[in-house]
Design a protein around this motif. Structure first.
Motif, PDB file in Angstrom:
ATOM      1  N   ILE A   1     -34.765 -34.284 -81.242  1.00 13.03           N
ATOM      2  CA  ILE A   1     -35.157 -34.026 -82.619  1.00 13.03           C
ATOM      3  C   ILE A   1     -35.917 -32.702 -82.698  1.00 13.03           C
ATOM      4  O   ILE A   1     -35.746 -31.919 -83.648  1.00 13.03           O
ATOM      5  CB  ILE A   1     -36.024 -35.173 -83.164  1.00 13.03           C
ATOM      6  CG1 ILE A   1     -35.271 -36.505 -83.041  1.00 13.03           C
ATOM      7  CG2 ILE A   1     -36.390 -34.908 -84.616  1.00 13.03           C
ATOM      8  CD1 ILE A   1     -33.964 -36.530 -83.804  1.00 13.03           C
TER       9      ILE A   1
ATOM     10  N   HIS B   1     -33.386 -30.010 -82.693  1.00 13.61           N
ATOM     11  CA  HIS B   1     -32.762 -29.916 -84.015  1.00 13.61           C
ATOM     12  C   HIS B   1     -33.665 -29.171 -84.994  1.00 13.61           C
ATOM     13  O   HIS B   1     -33.198 -28.294 -85.738  1.00 13.61           O
ATOM     14  CB  HIS B   1     -32.474 -31.326 -84.544  1.00 13.61           C
ATOM     15  CG  HIS B   1     -32.117 -31.370 -85.993  1.00 13.61           C
ATOM     16  ND1 HIS B   1     -30.923 -30.888 -86.494  1.00 13.61           N
ATOM     17  CD2 HIS B   1     -32.832 -31.820 -87.073  1.00 13.61           C
ATOM     18  CE1 HIS B   1     -30.901 -31.049 -87.811  1.00 13.61           C
ATOM     19  NE2 HIS B   1     -32.035 -31.603 -88.183  1.00 13.61           N
TER      20      HIS B   1
ATOM     21  N   SER C   1     -32.949 -25.526 -86.718  1.00 14.37           N
ATOM     22  CA  SER C   1     -32.972 -25.433 -88.177  1.00 14.37           C
ATOM     23  C   SER C   1     -33.912 -24.328 -88.631  1.00 14.37           C
ATOM     24  O   SER C   1     -33.578 -23.539 -89.530  1.00 14.37           O
ATOM     25  CB  SER C   1     -33.408 -26.774 -88.787  1.00 14.37           C
ATOM     26  OG  SER C   1     -32.507 -27.811 -88.453  1.00 14.37           O
TER      27      SER C   1
ATOM     28  N   ALA D   1     -27.565 -26.614 -85.589  1.00 13.55           N
ATOM     29  CA  ALA D   1     -28.547 -27.521 -86.190  1.00 13.55           C
ATOM     30  C   ALA D   1     -27.852 -28.731 -86.806  1.00 13.55           C
ATOM     31  O   ALA D   1     -28.303 -29.878 -86.633  1.00 13.55           O
ATOM     32  CB  ALA D   1     -29.377 -26.781 -87.242  1.00 13.55           C
TER      33      ALA D   1
ATOM     34  N   THR E   1     -26.504 -30.947 -83.893  1.00 15.86           N
ATOM     35  CA  THR E   1     -27.545 -31.741 -83.228  1.00 15.86           C
ATOM     36  C   THR E   1     -28.075 -32.826 -84.146  1.00 15.86           C
ATOM     37  O   THR E   1     -28.425 -33.919 -83.698  1.00 15.86           O
ATOM     38  CB  THR E   1     -28.704 -30.839 -82.764  1.00 15.86           C
ATOM     39  OG1 THR E   1     -29.189 -30.062 -83.879  1.00 15.86           O
ATOM     40  CG2 THR E   1     -28.251 -29.904 -81.664  1.00 15.86           C
ATOM     41  N   GLY E   2     -28.138 -32.540 -85.458  1.00 15.24           N
ATOM     42  CA  GLY E   2     -28.553 -33.573 -86.397  1.00 15.24           C
ATOM     43  C   GLY E   2     -27.576 -34.731 -86.413  1.00 15.24           C
ATOM     44  O   GLY E   2     -27.979 -35.905 -86.428  1.00 15.24           O
TER      45      GLY E   2
ATOM     46  N   THR F   1     -28.308 -33.650 -96.197  1.00 16.82           N
ATOM     47  CA  THR F   1     -27.117 -33.502 -95.363  1.00 16.82           C
ATOM     48  C   THR F   1     -25.958 -32.898 -96.140  1.00 16.82           C
ATOM     49  O   THR F   1     -25.303 -31.945 -95.686  1.00 16.82           O
ATOM     50  CB  THR F   1     -26.703 -34.870 -94.794  1.00 16.82           C
ATOM     51  OG1 THR F   1     -27.803 -35.438 -94.056  1.00 16.82           O
ATOM     52  CG2 THR F   1     -25.497 -34.738 -93.886  1.00 16.82           C
TER      53      THR F   1
END
Length: 268
Positions: A123, A126, A130, A190, A193-194, A210
């Protein structure tokens, strides 16, 4: 808390001095060194204030205000680094005042529902990707605005003042697409990975973020493809960049504003 207030105020003053130095450099031909020094001081002071605001008892606290400050700091840092070699110093006329305002926002915007949790490394990866993507795309959006103003100036009269010191339009457009290309690559990582590491990415409190992020990704992907395949440039390129960036801002900050300050929900 008093120390944080002092740090933020000093950072804002340093960014203000950096902005003035940028103007003097482009309008009067003064050396760029004061910009580097003042902006560097602002970056250090804002980073220290962010450390005090976001780290508490080993936990990460990221509310709306601190998120604004963090993204602006990272974009200003990238500009500071790029300006050491690239002809992007004029972007400081926009980016450094924005960083100053966002530093103050990090102090003033309430954070009643910010994250207070230890995050796993996937996380954290991520979040880092981002932040880097947002920083590069923020610079791209600023570059698009400057490019639009440069186009307007050239249509009206011979360039004067700051515009006379800017690189040619072709160079400015090349730099724009370099920023967008790098930001798009990091945004892709990003999002990937999310999708891999965040449970239920389309949960009710994450769906807007999203979906809007994916729409932004599609806009940037289309723009880059059009540049590569059809040579898109000028107003079309500027509008595409700004549309994609607005979608990203709505994805993160719009959703965060509604969730944290209105609905009392949270996501990082």
């Amino acid at each position: 808390m008093a120390f944080v207030v002092i740090e933020v105020l000093l950072a804002a003053l340093a960014y203000s001095a950096a902005t003035r130095a940028v103007w003097q450099h482009h309008a009067q031909g003064t050396t760029y060194l004061p910009v580097t020094l003042w902006a560097g001081a602002g970056l250090v002071l804002q980073l220290v204030s962010l450390a005090h605001l976001t780290l508490s008892a080993g936990a990460m606290i990221i509310g709306l205000g601190t998120a604004l400050s963090l993204f602006a700091w990272q974009a200003a840092l990238l500009l500071w680094l790029f300006s050491l070699k690239e002809s992007v110093g004029a972007l400081g006329l926009v980016m450094y005042p924005v960083a100053a305002i966002c530093a103050v926002a990090g102090l003033l915007v309430p954070d009643p529902n910010g994250a207070r949790e230890a995050l796993d490394w996937p996380i954290q990866a991520h979040i880092l990707l981002s932040i880097l993507a947002y920083g590069l795309l923020t610079l791209g959006a600023v570059q698009a605005v400057v490019l639009s103003l440069q186009h307007s100036q050239l249509r009206r009269r011979p360039p004067a003042g700051v515009f006379a010191t800017l690189p040619p339009l072709q160079t400015m457009e090349t730099l724009l697409f370099r920023l967008i290309g790098a930001g798009f690559f990091l945004l892709s990582l990003a999002i990937a990975t999310g999708a891999l590491f965040i449970d239920n990415l389309f949960a009710q409190h994450l769906a807007h973020k999203t979906i809007l992020s994916i729409f932004a990704w599609l806009v940037f992907a289309t723009l880059l493809f059009g540049r590569w395949r059809y040579g898109w440039r000028g107003r079309l390129a500027v509008r595409g960049v700004l549309v994609g960036y607005v979608l990203l801002v709505m994805a993160y900050f719009g959703s965060k504003l509604v969730l944290e300050l209105i609905l009392g929900e949270h996501w990082s």
